[in-house]
Design an enzyme around this catalytic site. Structure first.
Site, PDB file in Angstrom:
ATOM      1  N   CYS A   1      94.747  46.640   9.379  1.00 24.42           N
ATOM      2  CA  CYS A   1      96.031  47.088   8.827  1.00 24.42           C
ATOM      3  C   CYS A   1      96.046  48.537   8.324  1.00 24.42           C
ATOM      4  CB  CYS A   1      96.553  46.119   7.774  1.00 24.42           C
ATOM      5  SG  CYS A   1      95.462  45.882   6.370  1.00 24.42           S
TER       6      CYS A   1
ATOM      7  N   ARG B   1      81.402  44.598   8.800  1.00 18.97           N
ATOM      8  CA  ARG B   1      81.216  44.522   7.348  1.00 18.97           C
ATOM      9  C   ARG B   1      79.745  44.230   7.053  1.00 18.97           C
ATOM     10  NH1 ARG B   1      86.520  41.222   5.064  1.00 18.97           N
ATOM     11  NH2 ARG B   1      88.037  42.420   6.264  1.00 18.97           N
TER      12      ARG B   1
ATOM     13  N   GLU C   1      77.517  42.402   5.281  1.00 19.74           N
ATOM     14  CA  GLU C   1      77.597  41.202   4.437  1.00 19.74           C
ATOM     15  C   GLU C   1      76.293  40.894   3.719  1.00 19.74           C
ATOM     16  OE1 GLU C   1      80.210  39.531   3.648  1.00 19.74           O
ATOM     17  OE2 GLU C   1      81.720  39.818   5.206  1.00 19.74           O
TER      18      GLU C   1
ATOM     19  N   ARG D   1      79.916  33.992   8.884  1.00 22.17           N
ATOM     20  CA  ARG D   1      79.866  35.206   8.058  1.00 22.17           C
ATOM     21  C   ARG D   1      78.936  36.182   8.742  1.00 22.17           C
ATOM     22  NH1 ARG D   1      81.908  36.728   3.453  1.00 22.17           N
ATOM     23  NH2 ARG D   1      82.473  34.629   2.835  1.00 22.17           N
TER      24      ARG D   1
ATOM     25  N   GLU E   1      94.903  41.054  13.847  1.00 19.00           N
ATOM     26  CA  GLU E   1      95.611  41.279  12.604  1.00 19.00           C
ATOM     27  C   GLU E   1      97.065  41.634  12.848  1.00 19.00           C
ATOM     28  OE1 GLU E   1      93.843  43.608   9.465  1.00 19.00           O
ATOM     29  OE2 GLU E   1      95.594  43.240   8.210  1.00 19.00           O
TER      30      GLU E   1
ATOM     31  N   ASP F   1      95.204  31.814   1.201  1.00 18.28           N
ATOM     32  CA  ASP F   1      93.996  31.581   1.977  1.00 18.28           C
ATOM     33  C   ASP F   1      94.119  30.236   2.695  1.00 18.28           C
ATOM     34  OD1 ASP F   1      92.658  33.888   1.405  1.00 18.28           O
ATOM     35  OD2 ASP F   1      91.106  32.965   0.146  1.00 18.28           O
TER      36      ASP F   1
ATOM     37  N   GLU G   1      87.056  29.763   4.163  1.00 19.03           N
ATOM     38  CA  GLU G   1      88.312  30.494   4.400  1.00 19.03           C
ATOM     39  C   GLU G   1      88.285  30.966   5.850  1.00 19.03           C
ATOM     40  OE1 GLU G   1      88.945  34.225   2.243  1.00 19.03           O
ATOM     41  OE2 GLU G   1      90.158  34.879   3.954  1.00 19.03           O
TER      42      GLU G   1
ATOM     43  N   ASN H   1      93.833  34.345   6.398  1.00 21.08           N
ATOM     44  CA  ASN H   1      94.695  34.520   5.249  1.00 21.08           C
ATOM     45  C   ASN H   1      96.028  35.133   5.660  1.00 21.08           C
ATOM     46  OD1 ASN H   1      94.219  37.217   5.645  1.00 21.08           O
ATOM     47  ND2 ASN H   1      92.786  37.420   3.957  1.00 21.08           N
TER      48      ASN H   1
ATOM     49  N   CYS I   1     100.244  41.455   5.885  1.00 20.48           N
ATOM     50  CA  CYS I   1      99.399  41.271   7.053  1.00 20.48           C
ATOM     51  C   CYS I   1      98.732  39.905   6.980  1.00 20.48           C
ATOM     52  CB  CYS I   1      98.332  42.362   7.101  1.00 20.48           C
ATOM     53  SG  CYS I   1      97.236  42.351   5.679  1.00 20.48           S
TER      54      CYS I   1
ATOM     55  N   ARG J   1      85.804  32.665  12.670  1.00 18.49           N
ATOM     56  CA  ARG J   1      86.071  31.641  11.647  1.00 18.49           C
ATOM     57  C   ARG J   1      86.857  30.470  12.238  1.00 18.49           C
ATOM     58  NH1 ARG J   1      85.687  33.928   6.030  1.00 18.49           N
ATOM     59  NH2 ARG J   1      83.771  35.124   6.239  1.00 18.49           N
TER      60      ARG J   1
END
Ligand code: ATP
Ligand code: ZN
Ligand code: MG
Length: 501
Positions: free
Chosen positions: A304, A334, A336, A345, A353, A414, A432, A435, A460, A467
């Site tokens: 976003c 990311r 993590e 993860r 998105e 979420d 999760e 979202n 967004c 996931r």
């Protein structure tokens, strides 16, 4: 209580030792004019001293007028007074010390420090001591931001350990699960997936790939296309100025993958690097460092921010509202670290998105429509056991506004699913898997986005394909024959894959 004590030195073009008595009245006049705006808004020069070409002022304030904001006015008045009568000019101002006393919202639990100042805290009384401050420093408003940051750091000590705000909105019925294995481990065993080559990354072989691609198809065909979302393709590399505007830069600098450019594209400059590589057959890291620039960008964290950037300064035509677009090309990275697990993860994931910009009414209606479509996917196609909850978006967490239930026009929902391999429904942590946020005008303002007439909001939704896959496979297993009918319409058979000896 707030109190500011500023010690400033004005360097003058000539000796003013003789003018001491004249200054008494000049300073009294200044205290009565420019420094004393009204009862709430005043500062005053408590004392002064003269030493040859230096005039020192001690300015204090307990009102809203900050001493540092008066310096320029004092300088002008002084130039006028001295220039007219004695042809003496004011060269520059130095702030030798600046002491700021202010109240904290709460008593700190641990020691706190702040750049550019010594900080002393007694109970809820803070003292910030700065020395040798430049004019520019004051003009750029660092002082106020430093005070805010100190308060913010105290508040964050209180919500650090606390559970995030979480409130259930909706929950599906319990669904029978076909197994209780970790799907990532099983897929690795079957050769559908290969770990690596670097931390938190995966190589998806045909069987795993087709599952991720099916997730993508379902999201687009069942959710985004029917609602009229259009696809865009954005750059994968995000310059820092975008993250400065969205707040990501201060929000999660420890989760980014940073991008550096070569210092030059000139092969000559890389000669030694190439020599060393050829001779040692290793990467000469020290030599490499010399050839790289400092990072000014990072890999995509979420899509976003750059979508908002693409609208920066634009006025959107009413007939294009609400703007409904999505990116599915940029891959999120990311760091993590300790949290990495399986495909759920990871340090590198594929996300769609959707971003929406429109009036408040348009976005609240869109949220309902998105929720309806998402529910259709998770209930009728995936047949999942899942739930939705209101949570605190990270930017509100930053501000310490935890559990702010005020209005639910803006905020984040979420979507969480039961992961049988993690344990019982009650005791295990649900995952999760996506979202959905409506964020008011936060980013609209940050990027100065306008409409012809309407006041704009934005939001967004992060659809994480890994996931979605992890959740579906954890509940429904790896055998396509056991998959729900709705899903089989999209994927009935897996590709043959590759066998190894
Ligand atoms: P978490 O609390 O699990 O770290 P987050 O709050 O960081 O999630 P967001 O930034 O809200 O996640 O991202 C939205 C979506 O992106 C998530 O719902 C999820 O689908 C996906 N996602 C985020 N981090 C990861 C990750 N490390 N691996 C796979 N998918 C992820
Ligand atoms: Zn987003
Ligand atoms: Mg996260």
């Amino acid at each position: 209580m707030m109190r500011f004590e500023l010690q400033a030195r004005f360097a003058l073009s000539d000796d003013i030792s003789e003018l001491s008595s004249q200054f008494e009245s000049f300073i009294a006049a200044m205290n009565d004019s420019i420094l004393k705006k009204d009862a709430e808004k005043f500062a005053f020069i408590e004392r002064f001293s003269i030493e040859k070409t230096t005039l020192s002022l001690f300015i204090i304030s307990e009102g809203t007028l900050r001493p540092h904001n008066t310096l320029l006015q004092i300088k002008n008045a002084l130039s006028k007074e001295l220039g007219k009568t004695h042809r003496i000019g004011v060269r520059d101002i130095t702030i030798t010390t600046y002491r700021i006393f202010f109240d904290l919202p709460l008593k700190p639990l641990k020691q706190i420090s702040i750049p550019f100042a010594d900080l002393i805290i007694h109970d809820t009384q803070a003292t910030m001591l700065l020395s040798d401050v430049s004019e520019e420093f004051l003009r750029k408003n660092y002082i106020d931001r430093m005070m805010n940051r100190v308060k913010e750091k105290v508040e964050s000590q209180y919500y650090e350990g606390k559970a995030e705000f979480w409130k259930l909105i909706w929950k599906s019925e319990e669904k029978p699960t076909v197994w209780d294995k970790d799907p990532t481990e099983e897929m690795e065993r079957l050769g559908w997936l290969k770990q690596g080559p670097t931390k938190g990354k995966w190589f998806y072989r045909p069987e795993a790939t087709v599952i991720l691609k099916t997730m993508e198809t379902i999201a687009i065909q069942e959710v985004l296309s029917p609602l009229g979302f259009q696809e865009v393709i954005e750059s994968h590399i995000k310059p820092f100025d975008i993250w400065l505007k969205t707040g990501h830069m201060e929000g999660m600098p420890y989760e980014f993958y940073y991008v550096t450019e070569p210092r030059t594209r000139d092969a000559k400059d890389w000669e030694r690097f190439i020599d060393l590589t050829k001779i040692t057959k290793e990467v000469p890291v020290e030599e490499l460092k010399k050839n790289l620039s400092v990072p000014t960008a990072g890999l995509c964290y979420a899509q976003c921010p750059m979508i908002y950037w693409s609208f920066k300064g634009k006025t959107i035509a009413e007939k294009s509202l609400p703007v409904l677009i999505y990116d599915k090309t940029a891959i999120s990275a990311r760091y993590e670290s300790g949290g990495r697990h399986g495909i759920e993860r990871v340090d590198e994931f594929h996300r769609i998105e959707p971003v929406y910009i429109g009036t408040r009414e348009q976005l609240l209606r869109l949220r309902d429509e998105l929720l309806k479509r998402y529910k259709h996917v998770f209930n009728d196609i995936f047949d999942l056991e899942w739930q939705m909850a209101w949570v605190t978006p990270w930017y509100l967490q930053q501000a310490g506004k935890i559990g702010d239930e005020g209005s639910q026009d803006t905020g984040t929902i979420d979507f969480e699913a039961y992961m049988p391999y993690r344990g019982t429904r009650k005791e295990s942590e649900w995952l999760e898997f996506q979202n959905l946020s409506v964020l008011g005008d936060k980013y609209i303002t940050a990027f100065n986005i306008k409409a012809q007439k309407s006041k704009l909001w934005s939001g967004c939704s992060g659809i994480g394909l890994q996931r979605w896959a992890a959740v579906f496979l954890a509940q429904k297993g790896l055998n396509p024959k056991q998959w729900p009918e709705g899903f089989k319409k999209y994927l009935e058979n897996l590709p043959p894959g590759i066998r190894f000896l």
